[in-house]
Design an enzyme around this catalytic site. Sequence first.
Site: not given
Ligand SMILES: NC(=O)c1ccc[n+]([C@@H]2O[C@H](COP(=O)([O-])OP(=O)(O)OC[C@H]3O[C@@H](n4cnc5c(N)ncnc54)[C@H](O)[C@@H]3O)[C@@H](O)[C@H]2O)c1
Length: 506
Positions: A7, A32, A121, A241, A287, A297, A300, A371
Amino acid sequence: MIGTGYVGLVSGACFADAAHCQVVCVDSNVGKIEALERGEMPIYEPELGELVQRNVAAGRLRFSTDLPNSVQQAQVVFIAVGTPSRRGDGHADLSYVFRAAEAIGRSLRSPGFTLVVNKSTVPVGTARRVRELVARNAAPGARFEVVSNPEFLRQGTAVRDFMHPERVVIGVPSDREPAAVAQFAPGDGDHAHRALDPDQGSHFDAKECARMLMAKLYGPIARAKQVPILFTNVEEAELIKYAANAFLAMKLEFANEIADLCEVAGADISAVTHAIGLDGRIGADYLQAGPGFGGSCLPKDTRALARIAQEFWRPCRLVETVIEGNEARKRRIAQRIALAAVAERADMNQVYGRCIGILGLTFKAHTDDIRDSPAIFIVRELVELGARVRAYDPRVSHREVRQALGDEIELVQSVHEAAAGADVLAVLTEWPEFRETCAALGPQGLDKLMRQRVLFDARNLWRPVDWQGSGFTYHSIGRPTLYATADETVEKAALDTSPGAVHRFR
Ligand SMILES: NC(=O)c1ccc[n+]([C@@H]2O[C@H](COP(=O)([O-])OP(=O)(O)OC[C@H]3O[C@@H](n4cnc5c(N)ncnc54)[C@H](O)[C@@H]3O)[C@@H](O)[C@H]2O)c1
């Protein structure tokens, strides 16, 4: 942008590209950030590499591990860190969000105004908690507001989804909520101008400023396609959401239940879902029957919504049933694959030593994410039943698979290798490559590679008619199994001297 995952990285690059603002993507994962600085993408997401490269070259996008310095320079700070399921109770683990909020609070510039946007989220009430944590850690007089801006992008089409959203939701604290900063005396001036200029002192309106900054950021994205920007209160934004994801999960689970019914009723699930999907009230998306929903997502978020509802004493029974149904489905698909490997002799002891070729480990195609992938769950079950698993996925990180599954499975580099010596070849992810390679090989090519002519297509990549008369037994989802002709399969079985080699084909 705090958090440079699926995201954060996509949002950061898209804002830099569309709104032409300066973006710094921050992550605590040094590896990263170093990879991004070398021009390497830490994740696989179509179109992302080119987008990042273009905006880095234009000087609008950069990467850092230095959160305090990045926050001090920012007008808007997004929290886009992970919110995985908490071990044991399914609640969202908010520790990353809270740690980020505290760090942001400690780093707020003063004087000046910083908008903190929660994009992760999170359960109802989190924005409020983030506000408290920022305030508690901020220097006296630091001005800020916290809004909620849930993200709806899908992995695999994330850039397109972000650039062409169907709606943008922005939850702003209601006017009943006291300001997150020292209260300023109501003034008389031009609020639009003054709201954006905190140095205008007493006329500064933090909530109005938050609305305007968000409208400005999303303007170039929303304006092009007349996308509605919905301003809600924060509780609504947080619930929207979860409600959206739970609804999508419910559609998938519904399609899976109807698929089970189709298999025994002599119907084809694709005919049924195609027809019901044409109904505008239902819609065709989500569907597709399959091995169960997965990814970072839907599983969880359904678990978290169920927990939130229980805590508010308003249990969501429908969502709880969807969660249970999905867990049972993944187990049932594993059992069906195991049975297919032993030609449906209802004795799981026969599975021991059988070789199962797996195509696909990610939770869906066009991503490298495993995941909560149903494929990982299914492989684990097959290994527990004693099967030998040989798996191929075009994008997955072998290191991550090893972390999830240990050394119990053999990871190979091609469809050919996964099929070699397999008693059953199972498709668990709908990568187009699997369809293309198997089509090029044809039944004869596959027959030469495999030990038995058995396919298990958990993604309905093919139609049963494609395997008619091929000598293969073709199992799929929501459609009656197509059995190989007795003569061809008996011939193959005669070569097999292992226990359980007598196959029963209808
Ligand atoms: N992946 C999806 O398709 C998607 C879609 C919509 C919403 N979301 C929501 O968005 C959020 C992020 O999801 P994601 O899939 O991008 O997660 P992700 O695990 O891919 O990325 C999260 C990143 O945050 C970093 N991080 C954690 N704590 C930190 C801090 N204190 N300082 C700096 N960096 C930090 C981690 O190292 C990691 O790289 C979640 O809440 C998820 O539910 C995800």
